[in-house]
Scaffold this active site. Structure first.
Site, PDB file in Angstrom:
ATOM      1  N   ASN A  95       0.810  -1.220   0.000  1.00  0.00           N
ATOM      2  CA  ASN A  95       0.000   0.000   0.000  1.00  0.00           C
ATOM      3  C   ASN A  95       0.846   1.275   0.000  1.00  0.00           C
ATOM      4  O   ASN A  95       0.311   2.373   0.044  1.00  0.00           O
ATOM      5  CB  ASN A  95      -0.985   0.003   1.168  1.00  0.00           C
ATOM      6  CG  ASN A  95      -0.298   0.021   2.519  1.00  0.00           C
ATOM      7  OD1 ASN A  95       0.894  -0.211   2.627  1.00  0.00           O
ATOM      8  ND2 ASN A  95      -1.056   0.283   3.561  1.00  0.00           N
ATOM      9  N   CYS A  96       2.164   1.140  -0.093  1.00  0.00           N
ATOM     10  CA  CYS A  96       3.060   2.299  -0.155  1.00  0.00           C
ATOM     11  C   CYS A  96       2.983   2.901  -1.559  1.00  0.00           C
ATOM     12  O   CYS A  96       3.144   2.199  -2.560  1.00  0.00           O
ATOM     13  CB  CYS A  96       4.483   1.853   0.164  1.00  0.00           C
ATOM     14  SG  CYS A  96       5.743   3.099  -0.133  1.00  0.00           S
ATOM     15  N   ASP A  97       2.729   4.195  -1.656  1.00  0.00           N
ATOM     16  CA  ASP A  97       2.597   4.854  -2.957  1.00  0.00           C
ATOM     17  C   ASP A  97       3.855   4.722  -3.809  1.00  0.00           C
ATOM     18  O   ASP A  97       3.772   4.532  -5.023  1.00  0.00           O
ATOM     19  CB  ASP A  97       2.241   6.333  -2.784  1.00  0.00           C
ATOM     20  CG  ASP A  97       0.817   6.538  -2.295  1.00  0.00           C
ATOM     21  OD1 ASP A  97      -0.008   5.611  -2.438  1.00  0.00           O
ATOM     22  OD2 ASP A  97       0.533   7.624  -1.760  1.00  0.00           O
ATOM     23  N   LYS A 118       3.989   1.222  -5.171  1.00  0.00           N
ATOM     24  CA  LYS A 118       3.008   1.101  -6.262  1.00  0.00           C
ATOM     25  C   LYS A 118       3.545   1.735  -7.543  1.00  0.00           C
ATOM     26  O   LYS A 118       3.447   1.156  -8.633  1.00  0.00           O
ATOM     27  CB  LYS A 118       1.693   1.787  -5.882  1.00  0.00           C
ATOM     28  CG  LYS A 118       0.896   1.072  -4.827  1.00  0.00           C
ATOM     29  CD  LYS A 118      -0.355   1.895  -4.508  1.00  0.00           C
ATOM     30  CE  LYS A 118      -1.111   1.354  -3.335  1.00  0.00           C
ATOM     31  NZ  LYS A 118      -2.267   2.200  -2.987  1.00  0.00           N
TER      32      LYS A 118
END
Length: 128
Positions: free
Chosen positions: A13-15, A18
């Site tokens: 879920n780390c931008d 991603k």
């Protein structure tokens, strides 16, 4: 023909993770993903990461996890051994992603989103 093995280490879920995974996909580059939350930080890889990038770069002192640590815990991180111990118990303190790019018997390591560096490695692996 040479082959490359790319592993992206991080948290799903780390931008930045991603963005990194999307970059590899957009380039048509196969890669594996190692989830720190589910699989932990691989203790056998940490020494190589720290040798390549330095423990100071791998410990994310700007992130939420670091800021939530008490002052004594933060102050205790003074060298590779203490940084490694912290990363094992607090995987979210690792700056993300760590990317390992294995090509022709060599391993290249980057920390953070590094598309320019990855492009150089990609061009080099395609030329081989």
């Amino acid at each position: 023909m040479t082959t490359s093995l790319i592993t992206v280490y991080g948290i799903p879920n780390c931008d930045t993770v991603k963005k990194s995974r999307a970059w590899f996909t957009e380039q048509g580059v196969e890669h594996q993903f190692h989830d720190f939350k589910k699989q932990g930080v691989p203790p056998d890889r940490l020494p190589e990461w720290m040798a390549a990038a330095g423990w100071q770069k791998i410990v994310n002192r700007q992130g939420t996890t670091w800021r939530k640590l008490d002052a004594d815990t933060q102050a205790a991180v003074t060298d590779e051994a203490s940084a490694s111990a912290l990363m094992q118990v607090q995987p979210s303190v690792v700056k993300r992603p760590v990317v390992e790019w294995k090509h022709d018997g060599r391993t290249f390591i980057s920390v953070g989103f590094a598309a320019e560096q990855w492009q150089i490695w990609l061009d080099s692996s395609r030329a081989a």
